[in-house]
Scaffold this active site. Sequence first.
Site, PDB file in Angstrom:
ATOM      1  N   SER A 105      -3.327   6.697  10.108  1.00  0.00           N
ATOM      2  CA  SER A 105      -3.081   8.077   9.722  1.00  0.00           C
ATOM      3  C   SER A 105      -3.596   8.387   8.310  1.00  0.00           C
ATOM      4  O   SER A 105      -3.626   7.511   7.447  1.00  0.00           O
ATOM      5  CB  SER A 105      -1.585   8.394   9.803  1.00  0.00           C
ATOM      6  OG  SER A 105      -0.875   7.604   8.898  1.00  0.00           O
ATOM      7  N   GLN A 107      -2.973   9.683   4.854  1.00  0.00           N
ATOM      8  CA  GLN A 107      -1.680   9.647   4.177  1.00  0.00           C
ATOM      9  C   GLN A 107      -1.866   9.608   2.670  1.00  0.00           C
ATOM     10  O   GLN A 107      -2.979   9.435   2.166  1.00  0.00           O
ATOM     11  CB  GLN A 107      -0.891   8.420   4.647  1.00  0.00           C
ATOM     12  CG  GLN A 107      -1.694   7.137   4.608  1.00  0.00           C
ATOM     13  CD  GLN A 107      -0.921   5.953   5.205  1.00  0.00           C
ATOM     14  OE1 GLN A 107      -0.617   5.011   4.498  1.00  0.00           O
ATOM     15  NE2 GLN A 107      -0.628   5.991   6.492  1.00  0.00           N
ATOM     16  N   HIS A 109       0.674   8.351  -0.922  1.00  0.00           N
ATOM     17  CA  HIS A 109       1.929   7.715  -1.314  1.00  0.00           C
ATOM     18  C   HIS A 109       2.430   8.359  -2.596  1.00  0.00           C
ATOM     19  O   HIS A 109       1.649   8.591  -3.513  1.00  0.00           O
ATOM     20  CB  HIS A 109       1.726   6.218  -1.518  1.00  0.00           C
ATOM     21  CG  HIS A 109       1.119   5.560  -0.314  1.00  0.00           C
ATOM     22  ND1 HIS A 109       1.774   5.471   0.894  1.00  0.00           N
ATOM     23  CD2 HIS A 109      -0.099   4.996  -0.132  1.00  0.00           C
ATOM     24  CE1 HIS A 109       0.986   4.870   1.769  1.00  0.00           C
ATOM     25  NE2 HIS A 109      -0.152   4.569   1.183  1.00  0.00           N
ATOM     26  N   LYS A 132       3.676   3.298  -4.270  1.00  0.00           N
ATOM     27  CA  LYS A 132       2.960   2.373  -3.399  1.00  0.00           C
ATOM     28  C   LYS A 132       1.449   2.441  -3.634  1.00  0.00           C
ATOM     29  O   LYS A 132       0.700   2.839  -2.751  1.00  0.00           O
ATOM     30  CB  LYS A 132       3.291   2.692  -1.949  1.00  0.00           C
ATOM     31  CG  LYS A 132       2.814   1.634  -0.960  1.00  0.00           C
ATOM     32  CD  LYS A 132       3.042   2.100   0.471  1.00  0.00           C
ATOM     33  CE  LYS A 132       2.455   1.127   1.465  1.00  0.00           C
ATOM     34  NZ  LYS A 132       2.564   1.607   2.834  1.00  0.00           N
ATOM     35  N   GLU A 134      -2.245   1.049  -3.693  1.00  0.00           N
ATOM     36  CA  GLU A 134      -2.843   0.066  -2.778  1.00  0.00           C
ATOM     37  C   GLU A 134      -4.293  -0.180  -3.158  1.00  0.00           C
ATOM     38  O   GLU A 134      -4.961   0.722  -3.652  1.00  0.00           O
ATOM     39  CB  GLU A 134      -2.866   0.612  -1.340  1.00  0.00           C
ATOM     40  CG  GLU A 134      -1.526   0.956  -0.783  1.00  0.00           C
ATOM     41  CD  GLU A 134      -1.608   1.647   0.581  1.00  0.00           C
ATOM     42  OE1 GLU A 134      -0.833   1.254   1.446  1.00  0.00           O
ATOM     43  OE2 GLU A 134      -2.424   2.567   0.761  1.00  0.00           O
ATOM     44  N   HIS A 273      -5.829   9.400   1.799  1.00  0.00           N
ATOM     45  CA  HIS A 273      -6.758   8.368   2.258  1.00  0.00           C
ATOM     46  C   HIS A 273      -6.452   7.979   3.699  1.00  0.00           C
ATOM     47  O   HIS A 273      -5.365   8.257   4.207  1.00  0.00           O
ATOM     48  CB  HIS A 273      -6.648   7.113   1.376  1.00  0.00           C
ATOM     49  CG  HIS A 273      -5.286   6.509   1.364  1.00  0.00           C
ATOM     50  ND1 HIS A 273      -4.304   6.943   0.495  1.00  0.00           N
ATOM     51  CD2 HIS A 273      -4.704   5.524   2.111  1.00  0.00           C
ATOM     52  CE1 HIS A 273      -3.194   6.251   0.701  1.00  0.00           C
ATOM     53  NE2 HIS A 273      -3.407   5.381   1.681  1.00  0.00           N
ATOM     54  N   ARG A 292       2.441  11.592   5.489  1.00  0.00           N
ATOM     55  CA  ARG A 292       1.289  11.676   6.395  1.00  0.00           C
ATOM     56  C   ARG A 292       0.652  13.054   6.410  1.00  0.00           C
ATOM     57  O   ARG A 292       1.312  14.056   6.176  1.00  0.00           O
ATOM     58  CB  ARG A 292       1.695  11.279   7.812  1.00  0.00           C
ATOM     59  CG  ARG A 292       2.024   9.812   7.905  1.00  0.00           C
ATOM     60  CD  ARG A 292       2.430   9.360   9.298  1.00  0.00           C
ATOM     61  NE  ARG A 292       2.846   7.951   9.228  1.00  0.00           N
ATOM     62  CZ  ARG A 292       4.049   7.561   8.841  1.00  0.00           C
ATOM     63  NH1 ARG A 292       4.947   8.472   8.496  1.00  0.00           N
ATOM     64  NH2 ARG A 292       4.341   6.289   8.779  1.00  0.00           N
ATOM     65  N   LYS A 298       3.138  10.920  14.375  1.00  0.00           N
ATOM     66  CA  LYS A 298       4.408  10.901  13.634  1.00  0.00           C
ATOM     67  C   LYS A 298       4.639  12.191  12.848  1.00  0.00           C
ATOM     68  O   LYS A 298       3.777  13.047  12.720  1.00  0.00           O
ATOM     69  CB  LYS A 298       4.435   9.706  12.677  1.00  0.00           C
ATOM     70  CG  LYS A 298       4.481   8.357  13.387  1.00  0.00           C
ATOM     71  CD  LYS A 298       4.591   7.241  12.367  1.00  0.00           C
ATOM     72  CE  LYS A 298       4.551   5.871  13.038  1.00  0.00           C
ATOM     73  NZ  LYS A 298       4.341   4.806  12.062  1.00  0.00           N
TER      74      LYS A 298
END
Length: 418
Positions: A105, A107, A109, A132, A134, A273, A292, A298
């Site tokens: 998905s 999304q 953070h 979060k 990454e 991203h 998301r 979802k």
Amino acid sequence: PPVFPLSGVVQQYAWGKMGSNSEVARLLASSDPLAQISEDKPYAELWMGCHPRGDAKILDNCISQKTLGQWIAENQDCLGTKVKDTFDGKLPFLFKVLSVETALSIQAHPNKELAEKLHLQAPQHYPDANHKPEMAIALTSFQGLCGFRPVEEIVTFLTKVPEFQFLIGDNAAAQLKQSLSRDSQCVASALRGCFSQLMKRDKKVVVEQLNLLVKRVSQQVAAGHNMEDINGELLLRLHQQYPGDIGCFAIYFLNLLTLKPGEAMFLEANVPHAYLKGDCVECMACSDNTVRAGLTPKFIDVPTLCEMLNYTPSKDRLFLPTRSQEDPYLFIYNPPVPDFTVMKMEVPGSITEYKVLAVDSASILLIVQGRVTASTPTAQTPIPLQRGGVLFIGANQSVSLQLIVPDDLLMFRACCLL
């Protein structure tokens, strides 16, 4: 002894590559001769860390604790003094390998401040209060979406893709074009207007426009036309994976990156991203907070998403490593967050012994290529490691690797350099 082998936890999410097509499965099969790979199952992620949903197993019978999480809880000094104090006696990162077949998905953070707020308001959607960030480093050719494109590119798509223009609306599209000659704040505000218009559109209208676009692109492709200028092939692939999904239009907003092996992207807070296809190693701060935006069945929290995103466009999203001063075979991917750093070591097969840099942090080492035995001053017997092998190294431990075969060695190591 604070150096021991681990067995990571495999996650079989539906988007993963199937069976031995998956790098996760291949690493698993290589490191564990008893592992049975099911060719009809997806092998999406390998987790190396102590996340409660995937705490790595310790492969050393002399250690009473079964998992890394349990061991660290009782041996917090192995984290390194600064790491232990800063992160409350916990390992601050989760290290992974991902094998992506179907797009994940789109999304973003939240940053720490927003994460705390969201977690209080809606713990069912936001399970913790941490940020979060990454980083993904390609193992094979790796395709992803990352950050907003330069506005000129988005404006070009508005012209070439009437369905996209229709969903954004003439007003927001005109604002975006006008912002080109204005300052960056103006650009960000116009971009936010456009993206919000798209995200707030009625599902039915989105599906209608997407079907029109897909039909048009399919016909053009069937007639032998190259539709690369509007990412035609990618559009059809995403639509096949997520029919009618609003995320299919996000390819006109976000940078499309194809990373070559060893190239990386860093995803800081609030940057939209998506990982689309390929294999990578990934490191992240310990959190499950995700907002998301599409390519997902979802829950999509549209108001939070549109409010939080970083709308500063950027072209160059590659994150470059620096070469180590003291070790010619070491490259360091050091992102602007305290939680983690990733090191890549490429050692030529002509070397017989390689010393792993001692750092003041617990670290996790993954062998992607090559065979070695690891020895430490404290360990009684050397630890054999091959492709897919994982080694936990306590803070300030010296580890020496003997190359068993004259093949080049490729390793990644996650740690926390405060």
